[in-house]
Enzyme design. Structure first.
Site, PDB file in Angstrom:
ATOM      1  N   CYS A   1       0.811  -1.022   0.066  1.00  0.00           N
ATOM      2  CA  CYS A   1      -0.176   0.145  -0.005  1.00  0.00           C
ATOM      3  C   CYS A   1       0.875   1.254  -0.143  1.00  0.00           C
ATOM      4  O   CYS A   1       2.134   1.235  -0.134  1.00  0.00           O
ATOM      5  CB  CYS A   1      -0.961   0.185   1.125  1.00  0.00           C
ATOM      6  SG  CYS A   1      -0.069   0.296   2.820  1.00  0.00           S
TER       7      CYS A   1
ATOM      8  N   ASN B   1       2.696   1.460   4.234  1.00  0.00           N
ATOM      9  CA  ASN B   1       2.792   0.151   4.764  1.00  0.00           C
ATOM     10  C   ASN B   1       2.827   0.382   6.384  1.00  0.00           C
ATOM     11  O   ASN B   1       3.583  -0.181   7.107  1.00  0.00           O
ATOM     12  CB  ASN B   1       4.210  -0.373   4.469  1.00  0.00           C
ATOM     13  CG  ASN B   1       4.737  -1.719   4.870  1.00  0.00           C
ATOM     14  OD1 ASN B   1       5.978  -1.711   5.337  1.00  0.00           O
ATOM     15  ND2 ASN B   1       3.946  -2.419   4.966  1.00  0.00           N
TER      16      ASN B   1
ATOM     17  N   CYS C   1      -1.103   0.498   7.463  1.00  0.00           N
ATOM     18  CA  CYS C   1      -2.528   0.698   7.537  1.00  0.00           C
ATOM     19  C   CYS C   1      -2.882  -0.627   6.765  1.00  0.00           C
ATOM     20  O   CYS C   1      -3.004  -1.768   7.427  1.00  0.00           O
ATOM     21  CB  CYS C   1      -3.261   1.477   7.017  1.00  0.00           C
ATOM     22  SG  CYS C   1      -2.905   3.226   8.064  1.00  0.00           S
ATOM     23  N   ARG C   2      -3.115  -0.725   5.606  1.00  0.00           N
ATOM     24  CA  ARG C   2      -3.819  -1.515   4.825  1.00  0.00           C
ATOM     25  C   ARG C   2      -2.926  -2.891   4.396  1.00  0.00           C
ATOM     26  O   ARG C   2      -3.209  -4.097   4.588  1.00  0.00           O
ATOM     27  CB  ARG C   2      -4.152  -0.999   3.674  1.00  0.00           C
ATOM     28  CG  ARG C   2      -5.566  -0.302   3.533  1.00  0.00           C
ATOM     29  CD  ARG C   2      -5.700   0.727   2.224  1.00  0.00           C
ATOM     30  NE  ARG C   2      -4.639   1.336   1.759  1.00  0.00           N
ATOM     31  CZ  ARG C   2      -4.606   2.042   0.785  1.00  0.00           C
ATOM     32  NH1 ARG C   2      -5.714   1.958  -0.151  1.00  0.00           N
ATOM     33  NH2 ARG C   2      -3.572   2.913   0.350  1.00  0.00           N
ATOM     34  N   SER C   3      -1.781  -2.768   4.024  1.00  0.00           N
ATOM     35  CA  SER C   3      -0.701  -3.791   3.621  1.00  0.00           C
ATOM     36  C   SER C   3      -0.426  -4.588   4.928  1.00  0.00           C
ATOM     37  O   SER C   3      -0.222  -5.797   4.816  1.00  0.00           O
ATOM     38  CB  SER C   3       0.446  -3.315   2.880  1.00  0.00           C
ATOM     39  OG  SER C   3       1.171  -2.255   3.579  1.00  0.00           O
TER      40      SER C   3
ATOM     41  N   ASP D   1      -8.313   3.697   2.042  1.00  0.00           N
ATOM     42  CA  ASP D   1      -7.116   4.064   2.993  1.00  0.00           C
ATOM     43  C   ASP D   1      -7.763   4.453   4.198  1.00  0.00           C
ATOM     44  O   ASP D   1      -8.277   5.804   4.298  1.00  0.00           O
ATOM     45  CB  ASP D   1      -6.066   5.039   2.252  1.00  0.00           C
ATOM     46  CG  ASP D   1      -4.837   5.111   3.226  1.00  0.00           C
ATOM     47  OD1 ASP D   1      -4.894   4.483   4.168  1.00  0.00           O
ATOM     48  OD2 ASP D   1      -4.029   5.479   2.722  1.00  0.00           O
TER      49      ASP D   1
END
Length: 218
Positions: free
Chosen positions: A70, A73, A75-77, A186
């Site tokens: 993401c 690196n 939050c989402r990933s 995000d």
């Protein structure tokens, strides 16, 4: 001279973990060596193997290397990394995969997962692993079998960094669901980590189903 000694020492470490069947430690050791010692260790990708054996070197199985990506690196990933790792752990598949996550930007390099990600994963009982944000590099394309982004902007930057996708390794996480082409928002901007978690679980579930169908050895 010291570089050669370091290579020999780490080679013995990997051999020891391989022969003793310490799969989780072997996974972690390979990730660390691949990620931090590329200038010293140049082991060809085909030799980065794991084993489901209890002592038979002939039954080595290639590990499936997955990289979630993401923008920052944190939050989402990282959420996808931890969720997917938890899924494969629960299904006794941890020795079949190497799982990591990275950023397309340099904004959060060295930082740990966002507190919103940590809070949500603790709430649902998914272990939060030790992780520091790092940036995607061109050579990651050769090291990983799947490079999975969260939104189209991620994909654009992924392609820019690695120089294209000639082997078709890149996809959005939701491409492995009935919502192909859709993005995972995000939560840094939306503040909605619940929605992000739901999307990540859906995507990781679909991805694991895809891998099971594609890789018959799983």
């Amino acid at each position: 001279m010291w570089e050669k000694s370091l290579v020999v020492g780490k080679s013995f470490l990997l051999l020891f973990l391989l022969l003793t069947g310490s799969h989780n430690l072997l996974n972690y050791a390979i990730i660390c060596l691949v990620d931090t010692e590329k200038r010293i260790i140049t082991t060809p990708r085909k030799y980065l193997k794991n084993t489901a054996f209890p002592g038979n070197l002939g039954s080595l199985i290639a590990m499936i290397k997955v990289l979630f990506i993401c923008h920052g690196n944190i939050c989402r990933s990282t959420m996808a990394q931890f969720v997917f790792q938890d899924m494969i752990n629960r299904q006794n598949l941890a020795d079949k995969f190497l799982v990591d996550s990275k950023a397309t930007s340099t904004e959060e390099i060295g930082n740990g997962p966002h507190y919103g990600t940590v809070q949500k994963l603790r709430e649902v009982g998914v272990p939060v692993l030790a992780h520091r944000a790092s940036q995607l590099r061109r050579r990651d394309y050769e090291e990983f079998d799947y490079l999975i982004g969260m939104d189209h902007w991620n994909m654009k930057n992924m392609l820019r960094i690695v120089g294209g996708d000639p082997e078709g390794k890149m996809a959005l996480l939701l491409d492995y669901t009935k919502r192909a082409g859709q993005e995972i928002a995000d939560p840094w901007y939306t503040g909605n980590f619940d929605a992000t978690y739901d999307d990540v679980v859906e995507g990781c579930t679909g991805f694991l189903e895809y891998v099971r169908k594609t890789h018959r050895e799983i």
